[in-house]
Write a protein that holds these residues in place. Structure first.
Motif, PDB file in Angstrom:
ATOM      1  N   ARG A  43       0.818  -1.204   0.000  1.00  0.00           N
ATOM      2  CA  ARG A  43       0.000   0.000   0.000  1.00  0.00           C
ATOM      3  C   ARG A  43       0.857   1.261   0.000  1.00  0.00           C
ATOM      4  NH1 ARG A  43      -5.243   0.101   1.262  1.00  0.00           N
ATOM      5  NH2 ARG A  43      -4.984   2.159   0.290  1.00  0.00           N
ATOM      6  N   SER A  44       2.153   1.086  -0.227  1.00  0.00           N
ATOM      7  CA  SER A  44       3.053   2.234  -0.295  1.00  0.00           C
ATOM      8  C   SER A  44       3.991   2.054  -1.483  1.00  0.00           C
ATOM      9  CB  SER A  44       3.868   2.366   0.993  1.00  0.00           C
ATOM     10  OG  SER A  44       4.762   1.278   1.130  1.00  0.00           O
ATOM     11  N   ALA A  45       4.714   3.104  -1.788  1.00  0.00           N
ATOM     12  CA  ALA A  45       5.696   3.039  -2.874  1.00  0.00           C
ATOM     13  C   ALA A  45       6.884   3.925  -2.527  1.00  0.00           C
ATOM     14  CB  ALA A  45       5.081   3.491  -4.189  1.00  0.00           C
ATOM     15  N   SER A  46       8.051   3.487  -2.944  1.00  0.00           N
ATOM     16  CA  SER A  46       9.259   4.301  -2.846  1.00  0.00           C
ATOM     17  C   SER A  46       9.648   4.737  -4.248  1.00  0.00           C
ATOM     18  CB  SER A  46      10.401   3.508  -2.208  1.00  0.00           C
ATOM     19  OG  SER A  46      10.142   3.257  -0.847  1.00  0.00           O
ATOM     20  N   ILE A  47       9.889   6.029  -4.417  1.00  0.00           N
ATOM     21  CA  ILE A  47      10.177   6.608  -5.726  1.00  0.00           C
ATOM     22  C   ILE A  47      11.492   7.347  -5.645  1.00  0.00           C
ATOM     23  CG2 ILE A  47       9.329   8.137  -7.555  1.00  0.00           C
ATOM     24  CD1 ILE A  47       6.622   7.824  -5.593  1.00  0.00           C
ATOM     25  N   GLY A  48      12.384   7.093  -6.581  1.00  0.00           N
ATOM     26  CA  GLY A  48      13.681   7.759  -6.592  1.00  0.00           C
ATOM     27  C   GLY A  48      14.001   8.367  -7.939  1.00  0.00           C
ATOM     28  N   PHE A  49      14.484   9.598  -7.919  1.00  0.00           N
ATOM     29  CA  PHE A  49      15.033  10.237  -9.114  1.00  0.00           C
ATOM     30  C   PHE A  49      16.555  10.185  -8.964  1.00  0.00           C
ATOM     31  CE2 PHE A  49      10.799  11.344  -9.778  1.00  0.00           C
ATOM     32  CZ  PHE A  49      10.621  12.081 -10.942  1.00  0.00           C
ATOM     33  N   TRP A  50      17.175   9.308  -9.729  1.00  0.00           N
ATOM     34  CA  TRP A  50      18.605   9.046  -9.627  1.00  0.00           C
ATOM     35  C   TRP A  50      19.338   9.711 -10.786  1.00  0.00           C
ATOM     36  CZ3 TRP A  50      20.414   5.412  -5.812  1.00  0.00           C
ATOM     37  CH2 TRP A  50      19.390   4.782  -5.102  1.00  0.00           C
ATOM     38  N   VAL A  51      20.361  10.466 -10.470  1.00  0.00           N
ATOM     39  CA  VAL A  51      21.184  11.101 -11.494  1.00  0.00           C
ATOM     40  C   VAL A  51      22.555  10.422 -11.464  1.00  0.00           C
ATOM     41  CG1 VAL A  51      22.126  13.273 -12.360  1.00  0.00           C
ATOM     42  CG2 VAL A  51      19.939  13.259 -11.135  1.00  0.00           C
ATOM     43  N   GLY A  52      22.978   9.929 -12.617  1.00  0.00           N
ATOM     44  CA  GLY A  52      24.240   9.189 -12.674  1.00  0.00           C
ATOM     45  C   GLY A  52      25.461  10.069 -12.613  1.00  0.00           C
ATOM     46  N   VAL A  53      25.488  10.941 -11.634  1.00  0.00           N
ATOM     47  CA  VAL A  53      26.597  11.877 -11.434  1.00  0.00           C
ATOM     48  C   VAL A  53      26.903  11.901  -9.946  1.00  0.00           C
ATOM     49  CG1 VAL A  53      27.407  14.251 -11.672  1.00  0.00           C
ATOM     50  CG2 VAL A  53      25.851  13.293 -13.384  1.00  0.00           C
ATOM     51  N   GLY A  54      28.138  11.618  -9.588  1.00  0.00           N
ATOM     52  CA  GLY A  54      28.534  11.603  -8.192  1.00  0.00           C
ATOM     53  C   GLY A  54      29.768  12.441  -7.945  1.00  0.00           C
ATOM     54  N   SER A  55      30.303  12.323  -6.751  1.00  0.00           N
ATOM     55  CA  SER A  55      31.450  13.163  -6.384  1.00  0.00           C
ATOM     56  C   SER A  55      32.677  12.881  -7.243  1.00  0.00           C
ATOM     57  CB  SER A  55      31.780  12.963  -4.901  1.00  0.00           C
ATOM     58  OG  SER A  55      32.092  11.602  -4.627  1.00  0.00           O
ATOM     59  N   ARG A  56      32.796  11.659  -7.776  1.00  0.00           N
ATOM     60  CA  ARG A  56      33.963  11.352  -8.603  1.00  0.00           C
ATOM     61  C   ARG A  56      33.922  12.081  -9.944  1.00  0.00           C
ATOM     62  NH1 ARG A  56      34.582   5.340 -10.698  1.00  0.00           N
ATOM     63  NH2 ARG A  56      36.292   6.369 -11.772  1.00  0.00           N
ATOM     64  N   ASP A  57      32.761  12.604 -10.325  1.00  0.00           N
ATOM     65  CA  ASP A  57      32.607  13.272 -11.610  1.00  0.00           C
ATOM     66  C   ASP A  57      32.910  14.757 -11.547  1.00  0.00           C
ATOM     67  OD1 ASP A  57      31.558  10.915 -13.055  1.00  0.00           O
ATOM     68  OD2 ASP A  57      29.884  11.118 -11.670  1.00  0.00           O
ATOM     69  N   GLU A  58      33.218  15.266 -10.370  1.00  0.00           N
ATOM     70  CA  GLU A  58      33.567  16.676 -10.243  1.00  0.00           C
ATOM     71  C   GLU A  58      34.972  16.923 -10.791  1.00  0.00           C
ATOM     72  OE1 GLU A  58      30.982  17.073  -6.095  1.00  0.00           O
ATOM     73  OE2 GLU A  58      33.180  17.074  -6.063  1.00  0.00           O
ATOM     74  N   GLN A  59      35.208  18.158 -11.207  1.00  0.00           N
ATOM     75  CA  GLN A  59      36.485  18.521 -11.806  1.00  0.00           C
ATOM     76  C   GLN A  59      37.155  19.625 -10.998  1.00  0.00           C
ATOM     77  OE1 GLN A  59      37.797  16.916 -14.476  1.00  0.00           O
ATOM     78  NE2 GLN A  59      35.981  15.584 -14.527  1.00  0.00           N
ATOM     79  N   ASP A 199      25.893  25.921 -10.566  1.00  0.00           N
ATOM     80  CA  ASP A 199      24.821  26.013 -11.554  1.00  0.00           C
ATOM     81  C   ASP A 199      25.269  25.420 -12.891  1.00  0.00           C
ATOM     82  OD1 ASP A 199      22.149  27.198 -12.380  1.00  0.00           O
ATOM     83  OD2 ASP A 199      23.479  28.217 -13.789  1.00  0.00           O
ATOM     84  N   ARG A 200      26.499  25.672 -13.276  1.00  0.00           N
ATOM     85  CA  ARG A 200      27.027  25.117 -14.531  1.00  0.00           C
ATOM     86  C   ARG A 200      27.083  23.587 -14.448  1.00  0.00           C
ATOM     87  NH1 ARG A 200      31.290  27.545 -14.305  1.00  0.00           N
ATOM     88  NH2 ARG A 200      30.699  29.407 -15.465  1.00  0.00           N
ATOM     89  N   HIS A 201      27.520  23.075 -13.319  1.00  0.00           N
ATOM     90  CA  HIS A 201      27.565  21.625 -13.113  1.00  0.00           C
ATOM     91  C   HIS A 201      26.153  21.037 -13.230  1.00  0.00           C
ATOM     92  CE1 HIS A 201      29.249  17.889 -11.509  1.00  0.00           C
ATOM     93  NE2 HIS A 201      28.249  17.827 -10.653  1.00  0.00           N
ATOM     94  N   TYR A 202      25.192  21.703 -12.643  1.00  0.00           N
ATOM     95  CA  TYR A 202      23.787  21.269 -12.688  1.00  0.00           C
ATOM     96  C   TYR A 202      23.285  21.230 -14.131  1.00  0.00           C
ATOM     97  CZ  TYR A 202      18.694  21.803 -11.823  1.00  0.00           C
ATOM     98  OH  TYR A 202      17.323  21.685 -11.808  1.00  0.00           O
ATOM     99  N   ARG A 203      23.543  22.283 -14.882  1.00  0.00           N
ATOM    100  CA  ARG A 203      23.017  22.358 -16.242  1.00  0.00           C
ATOM    101  C   ARG A 203      23.782  21.455 -17.210  1.00  0.00           C
ATOM    102  NH1 ARG A 203      19.296  26.190 -16.172  1.00  0.00           N
ATOM    103  NH2 ARG A 203      19.352  27.614 -14.382  1.00  0.00           N
ATOM    104  N   ASP A 204      25.048  21.227 -16.939  1.00  0.00           N
ATOM    105  CA  ASP A 204      25.840  20.363 -17.817  1.00  0.00           C
ATOM    106  C   ASP A 204      25.593  18.879 -17.566  1.00  0.00           C
ATOM    107  OD1 ASP A 204      26.957  22.553 -19.007  1.00  0.00           O
ATOM    108  OD2 ASP A 204      28.888  22.420 -17.951  1.00  0.00           O
ATOM    109  N   ARG A 205      25.309  18.504 -16.309  1.00  0.00           N
ATOM    110  CA  ARG A 205      25.295  17.086 -15.962  1.00  0.00           C
ATOM    111  C   ARG A 205      23.900  16.523 -15.680  1.00  0.00           C
ATOM    112  NH1 ARG A 205      30.602  15.536 -15.131  1.00  0.00           N
ATOM    113  NH2 ARG A 205      29.733  13.502 -15.638  1.00  0.00           N
ATOM    114  N   TYR A 206      22.933  17.372 -15.419  1.00  0.00           N
ATOM    115  CA  TYR A 206      21.577  16.913 -15.122  1.00  0.00           C
ATOM    116  C   TYR A 206      20.703  17.093 -16.365  1.00  0.00           C
ATOM    117  CZ  TYR A 206      22.021  16.561  -9.970  1.00  0.00           C
ATOM    118  OH  TYR A 206      22.353  16.195  -8.690  1.00  0.00           O
ATOM    119  N   ASP A 207      20.319  15.997 -17.006  1.00  0.00           N
ATOM    120  CA  ASP A 207      19.381  16.028 -18.125  1.00  0.00           C
ATOM    121  C   ASP A 207      18.836  14.614 -18.313  1.00  0.00           C
ATOM    122  OD1 ASP A 207      21.082  14.449 -19.803  1.00  0.00           O
ATOM    123  OD2 ASP A 207      22.114  16.232 -20.537  1.00  0.00           O
ATOM    124  N   PRO A 208      17.917  14.370 -19.261  1.00  0.00           N
ATOM    125  CA  PRO A 208      17.322  13.035 -19.372  1.00  0.00           C
ATOM    126  C   PRO A 208      18.318  11.909 -19.616  1.00  0.00           C
ATOM    127  CG  PRO A 208      15.975  14.619 -20.550  1.00  0.00           C
ATOM    128  CD  PRO A 208      17.228  15.343 -20.132  1.00  0.00           C
TER     129      PRO A 208
END
Length: 458
Positions: A43-59, A199-208
């Motif tokens: 009677r419940s559900a767990s929903i996750g929005f997962w982005v395949g970007v982690g701390s190792r992807d930072e520059q 903000d640049r990291h967000y726009r460059d790495r977060y998309d479909p």
């Protein structure tokens, strides 16, 4: 079903029965992936929005090229702070008023924003999560406020000497590789982080192409797909649109790219962090096994015997027989191209050398002589029981879907997983221990190390 369910990226639709649940998966032409597991009776559900970007992807910043160190953790916080249609308070009350459990997590290879809700609130939760992930304003005033919050979070972790030992151990064993960096950043990177760079990291790495949506429990797959696509296409940010002018966006198909190999060091190291403390927090270990390494099943059994519970060799020898520590255990961490193995104990300063030697000795015993038939059977029972209990929870199943999709591309049900563990031989278990014991075993100690005599332990 005794084989894993394969998740090929070129298959648009997939459906299978697995462990009493129905698995469905949609790969949209935009690269967006949506996976669900319908669990009868839930009677419940767990929903996750997962982005395949982690701390190792930072520059790191290079010349005129801006850096992004600390951005992943910053985004985990900032995406709760407001969108054009919801401010931070409205986001919080959107979950609180329905009794939802909501949070986010940052890891080395992904970031997740999730909620656990009753079945009637799935649609509402998807809309809020999608709004957060796709439409965050990253407001400048909120950015500066959240900088202080993150610094307090890091300060809290710095007061936990076991956490300090864990972070330093990753740095020592992984070296200069991005996997060695702390997930949350450090006070320096957080103080220096600039809103425009995050903000640049967000726009460059977060998309479909980097987004995976998973849900488990009382969830209808087709309806979830409709909800997610509608939310993305309603975003004012064009990069999230999965359709334009009525035609699918034909982006390059998402692939699981090989990361730069995380090369192992050739020499053991000793690293000390001096802190006033009644105990020394000790970690001993080396490189382990990647998430797809075929030896991971043998390692799981070996780790259970060595330090996986109160009957394990480390716990029995260090705590029960000698009273040297309150807790002693071993663990592993696995990533796409590398892994880490460690043994941990917290002990009195004057007992630190003895604990290090005993830990090494217990690993060496398995390397030399293997484990007993009784230990082997007990480890299989522990793994079977703990795995089955974990899979009773929708949040665990939701996370399992995402980790399979973002990682190996193979989804193991309980039967398939246990079949792999049951196929492991005693020789394979011994070989894993021999591999680890022959590797350079580094030691990290946090506490009043000067009085411990550990300077010669590395």
């Amino acid at each position: 079903m005794h084989d894993p369910l394969l998740l090929p990226l070129d298959q648009a639709e997939l459906s299978a029965e697995l462990g009493g649940g129905t698995i469905r998966r949609t790969v949209h032409p935009s690269g967006l992936r949506i996976l669900t597991e319908r669990m009868p009776g839930s009677r419940s559900a767990s929903i996750g929005f997962w982005v395949g970007v982690g701390s190792r992807d930072e520059q790191a910043e290079r010349g005129d090229a801006p850096g992004s160190l600390g951005s992943t953790h910053f985004l985990e916080h900032l995406l709760f702070k407001g969108t054009p249609s919801r401010d931070a308070y409205e986001i919080a009350t959107s979950f609180d008023r329905i009794g939802a459990e909501s949070n986010a997590l940052t890891a080395k290879e992904f970031t997740c924003y999730y909620a656990k809700v009753r079945d009637a609130d799935v649609e509402h939760s998807v809309q809020v999560l999608a709004d957060m992930v796709t439409n965050s304003t990253l407001d400048a005033s909120e950015f500066d406020l959240e900088r202080g919050v993150i610094l307090e979070e890091l300060a809290m972790a710095a007061d936990d000497l076991a956490d300090v030992a864990n972070e330093r151990f990753f740095e020592v064993v992984m070296g200069d590789h991005p996997l060695g960096r702390p997930i949350g950043g450090n006070p320096g990177t957080i103080r220096e982080a600039r809103r425009d760079d995050v903000d640049r990291h967000y726009r460059d790495r977060y998309d479909p192409t980097t987004l995976v949506v998973t849900a488990a429990g009382a969830v209808d797959h087709d309806r979830l797909v409709e909800l997610v696509l509608a939310a993305l296409n309603a975003s004012p940010e064009e990069r999230w649109h999965t359709e334009r002018s009525g035609a699918p966006v034909r982006r390059a198909q998402v692939v699981r790219e090989d990361q730069d190999p995380a090369a192992a060091g050739s020499e053991p190291e000793f690293d000390a962090v001096s802190r006033p403390s009644e105990q020394i927090n000790i970690m001993i270990g080396t490189r382990g096994f990647a998430a797809t390494d075929p030896r991971r099943f043998a390692y799981g059994i070996m780790n259970s015997v060595l330090g996986g519970g109160m009957s394990s060799r480390l716990f029995q020898e260090i705590r029960e027989k000698r009273g040297l520590a309150y807790t002693a255990y071993s663990f592993g961490a696995s990533y796409s191209d590398a892994g880490l193995f460690a043994m941990y104990a917290g002990t009195a300063t004057e007992k630190a050398e003895e604990v290090v030697e005993l830990s090494r000795l217990e690993l060496q015993k398995i390397a030399d002589s293997g484990i007993t038939e009784e230990e082997h059977a007990d480890a299989l029972g522990q793994i079977a029981g703990s795995t089955a209990l974990a899979l009773e929870d929708t949040e665990t199943r939701m996370g399992r879907l995402a980790r399979a999709e973002l990682g190996s591309g193979e989804l193991y049900g309980l039967d398939a997983s246990l079949a792999r563990f049951n196929a492991v031989t005693a020789g394979e278990i011994q070989a894993v221990a021999a591999h680890l014991s022959a590797s350079p075993l580094s030691v990290v100690a946090v506490g009043d190390v000067a009085r411990s005599g550990l300077g010669k332990a590395g």
